[in-house]
Each structure stands twice: as C-alpha cells, then as structure tokens.
Design an enzyme around this catalytic site. Structure first.
Site, PDB file in Angstrom:
ATOM      1  N   TYR A 136      36.579  53.797-107.767  1.00 20.70           N
ATOM      2  CA  TYR A 136      36.609  55.221-108.109  1.00 20.70           C
ATOM      3  C   TYR A 136      37.315  55.445-109.442  1.00 20.70           C
ATOM      4  O   TYR A 136      36.823  56.178-110.308  1.00 20.70           O
ATOM      5  CB  TYR A 136      37.310  55.989-106.987  1.00 20.70           C
ATOM      6  N   SER A 185      40.007  62.076-112.760  1.00 21.14           N
ATOM      7  CA  SER A 185      40.983  61.969-111.677  1.00 21.14           C
ATOM      8  C   SER A 185      42.256  61.348-112.216  1.00 21.14           C
ATOM      9  O   SER A 185      42.210  60.435-113.059  1.00 21.14           O
ATOM     10  CB  SER A 185      40.434  61.106-110.538  1.00 21.14           C
TER      11      SER A 185
END
Length: 243
Positions: free
Chosen positions: A151, A138
């Site tokens: 995350y 990401s």
C-alpha cells in the site's frame, strides 16, 4: 466556488464522500464517482441536493481509461466542464511483504497506481484554467508501518505522479497537490483491526485521536478553493502531528 464543477472518484463512502459533500457545501457542482455501490452514491447525491447543492452520480473503474473519460464527459454535459479533480478511489491490502499474495498486489496497484495515472491523465487533458487536482496519498509512505509495504509503495507512486504533473502543467494556472491522511476512522481503515490496535493508532498523534473523513475533506476543500491557489506541487500530511 459557485460555477465550478468537481469530479470526485471514490465518492460513495468514507473520505471521498466527505470530500464530495464539502466541495458541494462550498458551492461546487459535484460528479460523485463510484465503482460499485450505486445506492451509496445516490445517497451522497441526495444529501447534496437536499442541502441545495448540485450533484450527479457516475460509475467508473478508475483504471479503465474509457470509463474515466465518460466520467469527465458526464461533468461536461451536466455542468459545462471540469475545474477540480479529486482522486479518492483506492484499495488497501495488508500483509508482510514476504506473505502478500501477488494477485492482491496486482489488484491494489491497478487501482492505486494505474487508476491514479488514468485520472491524472484525463485531468491534464480536460481541466479549465484556474483548476485544481488533488490526489489522495497516505502518511504510511513516511510512517512505514509493517504490513503496509504494498500500500505504501502504491501511495509513493501517487506522490511522484503529483510532483511531476504539477510541473508538466506549467503555465496553465492549474495546481496539483496530494493530501496524505494519517489513521482515519473509515470503513477501509477499521476493517480487520481489533479494538486494541485502533486504540494504539489513535494515541499516536499528539492530538490523541483518529482523524475523521471531515478532517481530510476540509484540507482538500482548501486546496481546491481560492485560498489554496498558492499551494502547488506539495504533499500535505493531514495526520494530527504524527512524525
């Protein structure tokens, strides 16, 4: 890519579904890996086969090594082996670091870190020469948005594993890369965000829009195909130009 077979985890929805569809359109047979929604996975298989492609669905918790081994067994039984592995399965929990429930942290890391490791390990054992591994990271690893601490940490681990595995597979003619999407219009990304937040995030790239699952799938298909063979040990930040 006719004659090649791919295992795609998290392929029943969002970016994973678009990746499975793109690989099938390029001629690969696809194992549509899913965690919970058999109906959604069947829809992906039906879509691929309706277009003349080959696909089967298989359930697996990516953090369960026996389930992942069975997923690869399915590819071997159905299509003769495995040439491409795309680990798109992932989980997201958002909260300030000071407030994140540690049970949510454990669940997130079980899927994103342990799951990635288990899939990478099986790929290293099974892939045929000429193969490709593509992990999903990401862009928040570099963007460092507030509330994304857990995350981003998990995806930082994905990038580290990608770099190490690329070097461990020296001499086997297998590439290992990661794709790091920016804000992408998926159910996972949009969940819990109001319209103002979504609009603000969409304005961040110079292209001034959110990514689409198909945007990411095209990058993955490039890395998994013949034109991407000279790209290895890299993280491609597919985010429309966000710094």
């Amino acid at each position: 890519m006719t004659g090649r077979a791919a295992v795609v985890t998290g392929a029943s929805r969002g970016i994973g579904r678009a990746i499975a569809t793109a690989l099938a359109a390029a001629g690969q047979a696809v194992v549509v890996g899913y965690a919970g929604s058999a109906a959604a996975a069947r829809e992906v298989v039906d879509h691929i086969t309706a277009g003349g492609g080959r696909a089967v669905a298989a359930q697996a918790d990516v953090a369960d090594e026996r389930a992942v081994a069975a997923l690869f067994d399915t590819a071997t039984e159905a299509f003769g082996g495995v040439d491409v592995v795309v680990n798109s399965a992932g989980r997201m929990s958002l909260a300030p670091i000071a407030e994140l429930d540690l049970a949510d942290l454990d669940d997130l890391h079980r899927t994103n870190v342990r799951g990635t490791f288990v899939v990478a390990r099986e790929a290293a054992r099974r892939l045929r020469p000429g193969g490709a591994v593509v992990m999903l990271s990401s862009s928040v690893v570099g963007l460092q948005f507030p509330t994304y601490g857990a995350y981003a940490a998990s995806k930082g681990a994905v990038e580290a594993m990608t770099m190490v595995l690329a070097r461990e597979l020296r001499g086997r003619d297998i590439t290992v890369n990661a794709v790091a999407p920016g804000p992408t219009a998926t159910e996972l990304f949009l969940d819990g965000k109001d319209e103002e937040t979504v609009a603000r995030l969409a304005k961040q790239p110079p292209l001034e829009r959110l990514g689409t699952p198909e945007d990411i799938a095209r990058v993955v298909a490039f890395l998994a195909g013949p034109d991407g063979r000279w790209v290895n040990g890299q993280v491609l930040r597919a985010n429309g130009g966000i710094a």
